[in-house]
Scaffold this motif. Structure first.
Motif, PDB file in Angstrom:
ATOM      1  N   ALA A 157       3.894  49.495  -0.362  1.00 45.06           N
ATOM      2  CA  ALA A 157       3.461  48.292   0.358  1.00 45.06           C
ATOM      3  C   ALA A 157       2.826  47.297  -0.598  1.00 45.06           C
ATOM      4  O   ALA A 157       3.100  46.094  -0.523  1.00 45.06           O
ATOM      5  N   GLY A 158       1.999  47.788  -1.502  1.00 45.16           N
ATOM      6  CA  GLY A 158       1.355  46.893  -2.464  1.00 45.16           C
ATOM      7  C   GLY A 158       2.366  46.181  -3.340  1.00 45.16           C
ATOM      8  O   GLY A 158       2.273  44.970  -3.565  1.00 45.16           O
ATOM      9  N   ILE A 159       3.384  46.937  -3.824  1.00 47.30           N
ATOM     10  CA  ILE A 159       4.388  46.327  -4.691  1.00 47.30           C
ATOM     11  C   ILE A 159       5.179  45.281  -3.922  1.00 47.30           C
ATOM     12  O   ILE A 159       5.398  44.159  -4.393  1.00 47.30           O
ATOM     13  N   VAL A 160       5.595  45.633  -2.690  1.00 44.59           N
ATOM     14  CA  VAL A 160       6.426  44.708  -1.920  1.00 44.59           C
ATOM     15  C   VAL A 160       5.646  43.443  -1.574  1.00 44.59           C
ATOM     16  O   VAL A 160       6.154  42.331  -1.672  1.00 44.59           O
ATOM     17  N   LEU A 161       4.353  43.623  -1.184  1.00 40.28           N
ATOM     18  CA  LEU A 161       3.580  42.460  -0.745  1.00 40.28           C
ATOM     19  C   LEU A 161       3.218  41.560  -1.917  1.00 40.28           C
ATOM     20  O   LEU A 161       3.404  40.342  -1.867  1.00 40.28           O
ATOM     21  N   ALA A 162       2.695  42.144  -2.986  1.00 39.07           N
ATOM     22  CA  ALA A 162       2.181  41.323  -4.077  1.00 39.07           C
ATOM     23  C   ALA A 162       3.268  40.919  -5.058  1.00 39.07           C
ATOM     24  O   ALA A 162       3.121  39.940  -5.773  1.00 39.07           O
ATOM     25  N   GLY A 163       4.379  41.658  -5.088  1.00 39.53           N
ATOM     26  CA  GLY A 163       5.386  41.399  -6.103  1.00 39.53           C
ATOM     27  C   GLY A 163       6.351  40.290  -5.760  1.00 39.53           C
ATOM     28  O   GLY A 163       7.182  39.920  -6.585  1.00 39.53           O
ATOM     29  N   LYS A 164       6.244  39.738  -4.531  1.00 44.25           N
ATOM     30  CA  LYS A 164       7.165  38.691  -4.124  1.00 44.25           C
ATOM     31  C   LYS A 164       6.936  37.436  -4.946  1.00 44.25           C
ATOM     32  O   LYS A 164       5.819  36.981  -5.097  1.00 44.25           O
ATOM     33  N   LYS A 165       7.994  36.877  -5.475  1.00 44.81           N
ATOM     34  CA  LYS A 165       7.942  35.623  -6.240  1.00 44.81           C
ATOM     35  C   LYS A 165       7.003  35.720  -7.440  1.00 44.81           C
ATOM     36  O   LYS A 165       6.388  34.738  -7.821  1.00 44.81           O
ATOM     37  N   MET A 166       6.877  36.909  -8.006  1.00 43.64           N
ATOM     38  CA  MET A 166       6.026  37.045  -9.174  1.00 43.64           C
ATOM     39  C   MET A 166       6.666  36.394 -10.395  1.00 43.64           C
ATOM     40  O   MET A 166       6.006  36.128 -11.386  1.00 43.64           O
TER      41      MET A 166
END
Lengths: 191, 102
Positions: A157-166
């Motif tokens: 969940a952390g990767i999917v939420l924070a990794g968007k448009k990184m």
């Protein structure tokens, strides 16, 4: 004697650190005070003979959680002062104390009747880590596995939420580009 | 006074829990709210470890471990959501998060 001195010293330090955490107006001070308070709390675990728990406390809290918060704070504007809720202070303090006393009563109520028997007594002659390992991998194996799955879910969940448009950097884009991007995103949300 | 008993630890846990609750109630910034939550979880951990020690039972320590695991996953998910919110709204104030109000 030494136990009492250590207890009072660390109790004082922990309370001061956590008080700073909840009252300071600067996010960086709050983070630092929280990290210090976590380390002081691990001292209580060492005093109580729960060595493994103390080590885990230091590793997880001041290692992983604080690093995560520090990374998170890089995304936010932490230089400006934090705004506070304006409310009646006496109500806040009164309600907090009432709730905290209630929690302790819930904990203490079964003990007053003195009918507690140790389900998993601490074995003689083995270290704390060994005893913890034996109980954790026999009686608490299923909760342990469930906790592992929960941590995996949290990681994804952390990767999917924070990794968007990184891959996009807001600092290197011009204002017009950022505005266009925001508009496009709003359109997507609205439709 | 010099003999530290279970009650000392429970009183300390109460004080820390009250501090955490004060933080939860007076903070507007969501990041500071997470800090206060960590204080709450830690104060409960202290009483778990103390009860475990004074009753010679390892169950309290086990529960403290699971509380730590839950706190870690809460931080991961919460910070992810916070970053997403900050990207789209440019602030993390609680007052602005009332869009789901009916």
């Amino acid at each position: 004697m030494f136990e009492a001195i250590a207890f009072y010293l660390f109790a004082f330090l922990t309370i001061v650190m956590f008080f700073i955490t909840v009252t300071t107006a600067q996010a960086l001070y709050a983070l630092t005070a929280l990290a210090a308070g976590m380390i002081f709390i691990s001292a209580f675990f060492f005093i109580l003979g729960a060595d493994f728990l103390g080590a885990v406390q230091i590793v997880v809290y001041s290692g992983a959680v604080m690093a995560l918060y520090a990374f998170g704070m890089m995304f936010f504007d932490t230089t400006r002062d934090l705004k506070e809720k304006k409310g009646n202070k006496f109500i806040i303090v009164g309600l907090s104390t009432l709730a905290a006393v209630l929690v302790v009563i819930i904990f203490a109520a079964p003990m007053v009747t003195n009918n507690i028997t140790a389900l998993y007594p601490i074995a003689e002659g083995v270290g704390n880590t060994q005893a913890v390992g034996v109980v954790l991998f026999t009686k608490y194996l299923i909760p342990f596995e469930v906790a592992a799955v929960m941590l995996l879910v949290a990681m994804i969940a952390g990767i999917v939420l924070a990794g968007k448009k990184m891959d996009l950097s807001l600092t290197e884009m011009s204002d017009a580009e950022i505005r266009d991007m925001r508009k496009e995103k709003n359109k997507k949300v609205l439709s | 006074m010099m003999e530290i008993g279970l009650n000392h630890y429970l009183v300390l846990s109460t004080i820390l829990f009250a501090i955490g609750l004060i933080g939860v109630m007076r903070r507007k910034n969501l990041l500071m709210l997470f800090f206060a939550t960590e204080i709450l979880l830690n104060s409960v951990n202290i009483s778990f470890a103390a009860i475990s020690h004074y009753y010679g039972d390892l169950t309290g320590q086990m529960f403290a471990f699971f509380v730590i695991a839950i706190a870690a996953s809460e931080v991961a998910v919460g910070l992810g959501l916070l970053i997403v919110w900050h990207k789209s709204h440019n602030n993390i104030d609680l007052e602005q998060m009332s869009t789901m109000r009916g």
